[in-house]
Scaffold this motif. Structure first.
Motif, PDB file in Angstrom:
ATOM      1  N   VAL A  50       0.933  -1.236   0.004  1.00 29.04           N
ATOM      2  CA  VAL A  50       0.029   0.032   0.043  1.00 29.04           C
ATOM      3  C   VAL A  50       1.004   1.378  -0.007  1.00 29.04           C
ATOM      4  CG1 VAL A  50      -2.059   1.166   1.255  1.00 29.04           C
ATOM      5  CG2 VAL A  50      -1.697  -1.392   1.272  1.00 29.04           C
ATOM      6  N   PHE A 143       3.786  -8.282   1.858  1.00 24.71           N
ATOM      7  CA  PHE A 143       4.021  -7.074   2.454  1.00 24.71           C
ATOM      8  C   PHE A 143       4.385  -7.104   3.997  1.00 24.71           C
ATOM      9  CE2 PHE A 143       2.301  -3.308   4.907  1.00 24.71           C
ATOM     10  CZ  PHE A 143       2.124  -2.261   3.786  1.00 24.71           C
ATOM     11  N   GLY A 144       5.193  -6.081   4.392  1.00 20.35           N
ATOM     12  CA  GLY A 144       5.498  -6.177   5.907  1.00 20.35           C
ATOM     13  C   GLY A 144       6.695  -6.070   6.299  1.00 20.35           C
ATOM     14  N   ASP A 170      -3.079 -12.434  14.164  1.00 23.11           N
ATOM     15  CA  ASP A 170      -2.736 -11.375  13.503  1.00 23.11           C
ATOM     16  C   ASP A 170      -3.156 -11.626  12.092  1.00 23.11           C
ATOM     17  OD1 ASP A 170      -1.438  -9.883  11.573  1.00 23.11           O
ATOM     18  OD2 ASP A 170       0.686 -10.839  11.737  1.00 23.11           O
ATOM     19  N   TYR A 171      -4.354 -10.855  11.700  1.00 24.72           N
ATOM     20  CA  TYR A 171      -5.335 -11.053  10.531  1.00 24.72           C
ATOM     21  C   TYR A 171      -4.487  -9.996   9.386  1.00 24.72           C
ATOM     22  CZ  TYR A 171      -9.569 -13.068   8.474  1.00 24.72           C
ATOM     23  OH  TYR A 171     -10.377 -13.844   7.863  1.00 24.72           O
ATOM     24  N   CYS A 173      -1.500 -11.300   7.845  1.00 22.37           N
ATOM     25  CA  CYS A 173      -0.227 -11.259   8.585  1.00 22.37           C
ATOM     26  C   CYS A 173       0.974 -11.066   7.453  1.00 22.37           C
ATOM     27  CB  CYS A 173      -0.088 -12.778   9.123  1.00 22.37           C
ATOM     28  SG  CYS A 173       0.070 -14.266   7.769  1.00 22.37           S
ATOM     29  N   VAL A 177       5.425 -10.420  10.056  1.00 18.54           N
ATOM     30  CA  VAL A 177       6.070  -9.333  10.839  1.00 18.54           C
ATOM     31  C   VAL A 177       5.191  -9.221  12.448  1.00 18.54           C
ATOM     32  CG1 VAL A 177       5.339  -7.372   9.750  1.00 18.54           C
ATOM     33  CG2 VAL A 177       7.376  -7.158  11.137  1.00 18.54           C
ATOM     34  N   LEU A 178       4.078  -8.889  12.375  1.00 16.55           N
ATOM     35  CA  LEU A 178       3.582  -8.435  13.633  1.00 16.55           C
ATOM     36  C   LEU A 178       3.272  -9.714  14.698  1.00 16.55           C
ATOM     37  CD1 LEU A 178       0.608  -6.238  12.292  1.00 16.55           C
ATOM     38  CD2 LEU A 178       2.911  -5.928  12.895  1.00 16.55           C
ATOM     39  N   ASP A 194      -4.011 -14.928   6.312  1.00 18.55           N
ATOM     40  CA  ASP A 194      -3.934 -14.050   5.115  1.00 18.55           C
ATOM     41  C   ASP A 194      -4.537 -14.946   4.054  1.00 18.55           C
ATOM     42  OD1 ASP A 194      -1.702 -11.822   4.560  1.00 18.55           O
ATOM     43  OD2 ASP A 194      -2.635 -12.551   2.784  1.00 18.55           O
ATOM     44  N   ASP A 196      -3.558 -14.557   0.977  1.00 16.84           N
ATOM     45  CA  ASP A 196      -2.596 -14.725  -0.092  1.00 16.84           C
ATOM     46  C   ASP A 196      -1.721 -15.942   0.410  1.00 16.84           C
ATOM     47  OD1 ASP A 196      -0.424 -14.690  -1.904  1.00 16.84           O
ATOM     48  OD2 ASP A 196      -0.149 -12.445  -1.582  1.00 16.84           O
ATOM     49  N   ALA A 199       1.932 -15.059   1.182  1.00 16.93           N
ATOM     50  CA  ALA A 199       1.973 -14.356   2.507  1.00 16.93           C
ATOM     51  C   ALA A 199       2.157 -15.441   3.376  1.00 16.93           C
ATOM     52  CB  ALA A 199       0.889 -13.396   2.784  1.00 16.93           C
ATOM     53  N   PRO A 221      -8.149 -17.730   5.383  1.00 15.21           N
ATOM     54  CA  PRO A 221      -9.277 -17.294   6.171  1.00 15.21           C
ATOM     55  C   PRO A 221     -10.388 -18.307   6.024  1.00 15.21           C
ATOM     56  CG  PRO A 221      -8.548 -15.360   4.541  1.00 15.21           C
ATOM     57  CD  PRO A 221      -7.710 -16.576   4.457  1.00 15.21           C
ATOM     58  N   ILE A 236      -4.961  -4.415   7.462  1.00 16.61           N
ATOM     59  CA  ILE A 236      -5.430  -4.670   6.222  1.00 16.61           C
ATOM     60  C   ILE A 236      -5.696  -3.370   5.321  1.00 16.61           C
ATOM     61  CG2 ILE A 236      -6.779  -6.346   4.828  1.00 16.61           C
ATOM     62  CD1 ILE A 236      -7.282  -7.896   7.018  1.00 16.61           C
TER      63      ILE A 236
HETATM   64  C1  LIG Z   1      -1.075  -4.193   4.622  1.00 14.05           C
HETATM   65  S1  LIG Z   1      -0.670  -5.814   4.657  1.00 14.05           S
HETATM   66  C2  LIG Z   1      -0.151  -6.011   6.254  1.00 14.05           C
HETATM   67  C3  LIG Z   1       1.027  -7.133   6.325  1.00 14.05           C
HETATM   68  C4  LIG Z   1       1.525  -7.115   7.929  1.00 14.05           C
HETATM   69  N1  LIG Z   1       0.576  -7.623   8.773  1.00 14.05           N
HETATM   70  C5  LIG Z   1       1.999  -5.769   8.344  1.00 14.05           C
HETATM   71  O1  LIG Z   1       1.533  -5.154   9.176  1.00 14.05           O
HETATM   72  O2  LIG Z   1       2.896  -5.067   7.833  1.00 14.05           O
HETATM   73  C6  LIG Z   1      -2.058  -6.527   4.445  1.00 14.05           C
HETATM   74  C7  LIG Z   1      -2.214  -8.120   4.236  1.00 14.05           C
HETATM   75  O3  LIG Z   1      -3.522  -8.654   4.326  1.00 14.05           O
HETATM   76  C8  LIG Z   1      -4.032  -9.393   3.477  1.00 14.05           C
HETATM   77  N2  LIG Z   1      -5.277  -9.462   3.194  1.00 14.05           N
HETATM   78  C9  LIG Z   1      -6.004  -8.395   2.588  1.00 14.05           C
HETATM   79  N3  LIG Z   1      -7.174  -8.665   2.530  1.00 14.05           N
HETATM   80  C10 LIG Z   1      -7.431  -9.708   3.326  1.00 14.05           C
HETATM   81  C11 LIG Z   1      -8.578 -10.601   3.657  1.00 14.05           C
HETATM   82  N4  LIG Z   1      -9.731 -10.050   3.096  1.00 14.05           N
HETATM   83  N5  LIG Z   1      -8.561 -11.755   4.391  1.00 14.05           N
HETATM   84  C12 LIG Z   1      -7.173 -11.994   4.792  1.00 14.05           C
HETATM   85  N6  LIG Z   1      -5.948 -11.337   4.513  1.00 14.05           N
HETATM   86  C13 LIG Z   1      -6.273 -10.322   3.430  1.00 14.05           C
HETATM   87  C14 LIG Z   1      -3.015  -9.059   2.390  1.00 14.05           C
HETATM   88  O4  LIG Z   1      -2.692 -10.172   1.560  1.00 14.05           O
HETATM   89  C15 LIG Z   1      -1.708  -8.445   2.889  1.00 14.05           C
HETATM   90  O5  LIG Z   1      -0.653  -9.675   3.261  1.00 14.05           O
END
Ligand SMILES: C[S@@+](CC[C@H](N)C(=O)[O-])C[C@H]1O[C@@H](n2cnc3c(N)ncnc32)[C@H](O)[C@@H]1O
Length: 298
Positions: A50, A143-144, A170-171, A173, A177-178, A194, A196, A199, A221, A236
């Motif tokens: 993002v 990401f992260g 950690d939703y 994830c 990292v978190l 996650d 993905d 991920a 999920p 997210i």
């Molecule tokens: C902004 S990243 C955050 C990664 C890490 N937790 C961090 O804080 O840096 C968002 C993550 O959420 C996942 N994601 C997006 N929508 C999602 C959903 N509806 N259910 C599960 N994971 C989702 C993406 O694949 C991505 O890996």
């Protein structure tokens, strides 16, 4: 492994929505470039994931997808998510894996978060210091890395908690990292979720790298099998955070501290209203253009 690259040229104000749409469609990484720059040297590149809101008048978003992704399906889905999109704003190309997605790792330096927590790139040896809690990370395509303000907001929040003996979910994830930071800060067990699969692979690899893989359970999920956690965190985007609020409420024990981020400044009021149904003590913290909402499960 080659990738399918979808490039999209948009106006600055269209970028957050375009980036969210590409993320929703499962982009493995998203890079932002100045669409008007004529030479590669002029093209400042934003970190994957993002992005920030650059000052360039037009922006190229380069999104990577699996090489077998359906071009027509992606174009149609983007057209639905971004009704203003004109066909000439879109371009597909096949790109070879030139390890370019790792080029930014050269910029990735050790970073502190809060009082004790540090994120170190996997290839830099941290100093031996018992007072530091170090997470060694290779985000790969997930990401992260800690460089994004939303990850930083979440890491600082975790550093401020007493996690000893606690479980955490950690939703979203990403790189893990978190969840890994929470485990290194004393949590006994973590669940990472996650949508993905890449991920989940990155999270597992990073957990192994940090010696906490036996305490991290990872799920898509639709497959989550976990009890409600003592602490809940999700980074997210505002859209899914709104939709998933009831899922998150069920995933957090009564009294559990919780935090959500991935929220652009200005998007928080609707989420505050929605989360007030299940969560108390709501507060908002900001970093650059991004917001973290935290509170406690009722
Ligand atoms: C902004 S990243 C955050 C990664 C890490 N937790 C961090 O804080 O840096 C968002 C993550 O959420 C996942 N994601 C997006 N929508 C999602 C959903 N509806 N259910 C599960 N994971 C989702 C993406 O694949 C991505 O890996």
């Amino acid at each position: 492994m080659p990738f399918l690259e979808l490039s999209l040229v948009v106006r600055t104000e269209q970028q957050p929505r375009a980036e969210e749409a590409l993320d929703d469609l499962g982009a493995l990484s998203i890079t932002l470039r100045d669409a008007d720059a004529e030479t590669p040297d002029e093209q400042a590149i934003f970190e994957p994931g993002v992005g920030e809101l650059p000052l360039w008048p037009t922006i190229t978003l380069d999104a990577l997808f699996d090489q077998h992704a359906d071009r027509r399906g992606l174009a149609a889905a983007l057209g639905e998510l971004l009704p203003w999109l004109e066909p000439d704003q879109l371009n597909f190309a096949e790109v070879a894996d030139q390890e370019w997605e790792r080029a930014w790792m050269d910029q990735f330096k050790p970073m502190p978060f809060g009082r004790r927590l540090w994120i170190y790139p996997w290839n830099i040896e941290p100093p031996a210091d018992d007072g530091l809690v170090v997470v060694r990370l290779d985000p790969g395509l997930a990401f992260g890395s800690g460089t994004h303000p939303t990850t930083a907001l979440c890491l600082e929040w975790l550093d401020g908690l007493d996690l000893a003996g606690k479980t955490i979910t950690d939703y979203g994830c990403g790189s893990g990292v978190l969840a890994i930071a929470a485990l290194k800060l004393g949590a006994t067990g973590a669940v990472g979720v996650d949508n993905d699969p890449q991920a989940l692979t990155a999270s597992r690899d990073n957990a192994e790298r940090n010696g906490v893989a036996d305490r991290l359970a990872l799920f898509l999920p639709e497959d989550v099998e976990a009890e409600a956690a003592d602490v809940f965190i999700a980074n997210i985007l505002a859209g899914p955070l709104g939709e998933l609020a009831p899922t998150f409420a069920a995933a957090a024990k009564p009294g559990a501290p919780f935090a959500i981020s991935g929220i652009l400044a200005g998007q928080q009021d609707e989420l505050l209203q929605r989360y007030a149904e299940w969560f108390d003590e709501l507060r908002v913290d900001t970093r650059e253009d991004w917001v973290r909402i935290s509170g406690r499960r009722r």
